[in-house]
Design a protein around this motif. Structure first.
Motif, mmCIF file in Angstrom:
data_model
loop_
_atom_site.group_PDB
_atom_site.id
_atom_site.type_symbol
_atom_site.label_atom_id
_atom_site.label_comp_id
_atom_site.label_asym_id
_atom_site.label_seq_id
_atom_site.Cartn_x
_atom_site.Cartn_y
_atom_site.Cartn_z
ATOM 1 N N GLU A 1 4.419 52.815 -40.743
ATOM 2 C CA GLU A 1 4.196 51.484 -40.028
ATOM 3 C C GLU A 1 2.711 51.926 -39.275
ATOM 4 O OE1 GLU A 1 5.108 48.780 -36.493
ATOM 5 O OE2 GLU A 1 6.776 49.912 -37.146
ATOM 6 N N ASN A 2 2.699 53.111 -38.651
ATOM 7 C CA ASN A 2 1.476 53.427 -38.010
ATOM 8 C C ASN A 2 0.563 53.700 -38.800
ATOM 9 O OD1 ASN A 2 2.352 53.363 -35.595
ATOM 10 N ND2 ASN A 2 3.451 55.320 -35.320
ATOM 11 N N TYR A 3 0.537 54.340 -40.033
ATOM 12 C CA TYR A 3 -0.484 54.598 -41.329
ATOM 13 C C TYR A 3 -1.166 53.112 -41.431
ATOM 14 C CZ TYR A 3 -2.459 56.069 -45.760
ATOM 15 O OH TYR A 3 -3.252 56.218 -46.789
ATOM 16 N N ASN B 1 5.763 47.749 -33.637
ATOM 17 C CA ASN B 1 4.662 47.465 -32.856
ATOM 18 C C ASN B 1 4.469 45.884 -32.887
ATOM 19 O OD1 ASN B 1 1.929 46.631 -31.710
ATOM 20 N ND2 ASN B 1 1.439 48.706 -32.237
ATOM 21 N N GLY C 1 6.195 57.617 -40.552
ATOM 22 C CA GLY C 1 4.913 57.016 -39.991
ATOM 23 C C GLY C 1 4.244 55.995 -40.737
ATOM 24 N N LEU D 1 -1.069 50.185 -40.030
ATOM 25 C CA LEU D 1 -1.733 49.620 -38.831
ATOM 26 C C LEU D 1 -2.936 50.304 -38.462
ATOM 27 C CD1 LEU D 1 1.127 49.107 -36.163
ATOM 28 C CD2 LEU D 1 -0.264 47.315 -37.557
ATOM 29 N N GLY D 2 -3.097 51.554 -38.584
ATOM 30 C CA GLY D 2 -4.429 52.237 -38.428
ATOM 31 C C GLY D 2 -5.561 51.800 -39.478
#
Length: 265
Positions: A128-130, A2, A126, A132-133
């Motif tokens: 990175e998404n964790y 991202n 996941g 970023l969240g």
């Protein structure tokens, strides 16, 4: 990956006395939030003394220096990130190169997000998404706080505006037989709301302020011996000299004639 927002680093530290970092330049955005203690942050333009509940933003390519206090060193946490939308998100938080300081009262909220970021080592998929969240949650909390603070500032500015408008009207019309309703009508507020603003800003009701203002002007005129009391009463908005004398004594503690005599002596 991202590219709108990317996590660079995060952590928490209880600083040693006089601990410092810099002068140095970063290649990403870095936010420090102070959980306890105090210290100084310098960004080349200004120097800020910061303590518990405050935070500071370090922008990319800006030479900065920060140091914990010798007696009450900082305990802070930090979150570093970058991305195409980073500047935009920070702007919504009220943060920029020109305005790098913020205040956030709910330290448990921010610390909670950081603690969750620490757990990312346990996330196998996941990650990175964790991260970023929780970065988005962190920034959204700063956005909400920033808008709430702006709302409070606007309320203060609104109160200042209307009270100053009312005072200006009184200053120009105190010699006429004006009422509180006239003042409220002039500034465009309901009489009860004008009362609330005056009590909050001046700790006086509009009526009390009007009377005090007129009595100040009356005392100024008392120094002119050629002016009769009745004339002074009319000059400050009272058609009835007896009513003026009564209000003057209640406000000043002396009758107009007593006040004038003592001023002569």
């Amino acid at each position: 990956m991202n590219v709108d927002l990317m996590m660079y680093q995060w952590g928490e530290e209880v600083c040693k006395p006089s601990h410092f970092y810099g002068p140095a330049v970063r290649d990403h955005y870095l936010i420090h939030y102070i959980l306890d203690g105090k210290g100084v942050y310098q960004d080349g333009r200004k120097s800020y003394i910061l303590s518990k509940g405050q935070g500071f933003l370090i922008c990319p390519d800006v030479l900065t220096y920060y140091q914990a206090d010798e007696k009450e060193p900082w305990h802070y946490l930090w979150i570093g990130f970058h991305g195409l939308q980073a500047k935009n998100y920070l702007g919504q938080c009220g943060l920029s190169r020109e305005n790098p300081i913020f205040y956030f009262k709910e330290s448990k909220v921010i610390r909670g997000y950081l603690q969750e970021m620490m757990k990312s080592k346990e996330v196998l998929w996941g990650r990175e998404n964790y991260l970023l969240g929780y970065l988005h949650l962190f920034l959204s909390s700063l956005m909400v706080e920033s808008h709430q603070q702006k709302g409070e500032i606007l309320k203060v500015q609104e109160a200042d505006f209307y009270v100053n408008q009312a005072i200006d009207f009184i200053n120009k019309n105190y010699s006429r037989k004006i009422t509180v309703q006239d003042i409220a009508d002039h500034v465009g507020l309901h009489r009860s709301y004008l009362y609330t603003l005056f009590k909050k800003e001046l700790h006086l009701s509009p009526q009390q302020f009007l009377i005090q203002f007129r009595m100040i002007k009356a005392r100024e005129l008392m120094g002119k011996d050629e002016l009769p009391i009745g004339y002074i009463a009319h000059s400050v908005g009272y058609e009835d000299p007896l009513l003026f004398s009564k209000i003057f004594k209640n406000t000043i503690g002396k009758s107009p004639s007593q006040y004038r005599q003592e001023e002569r002596d």
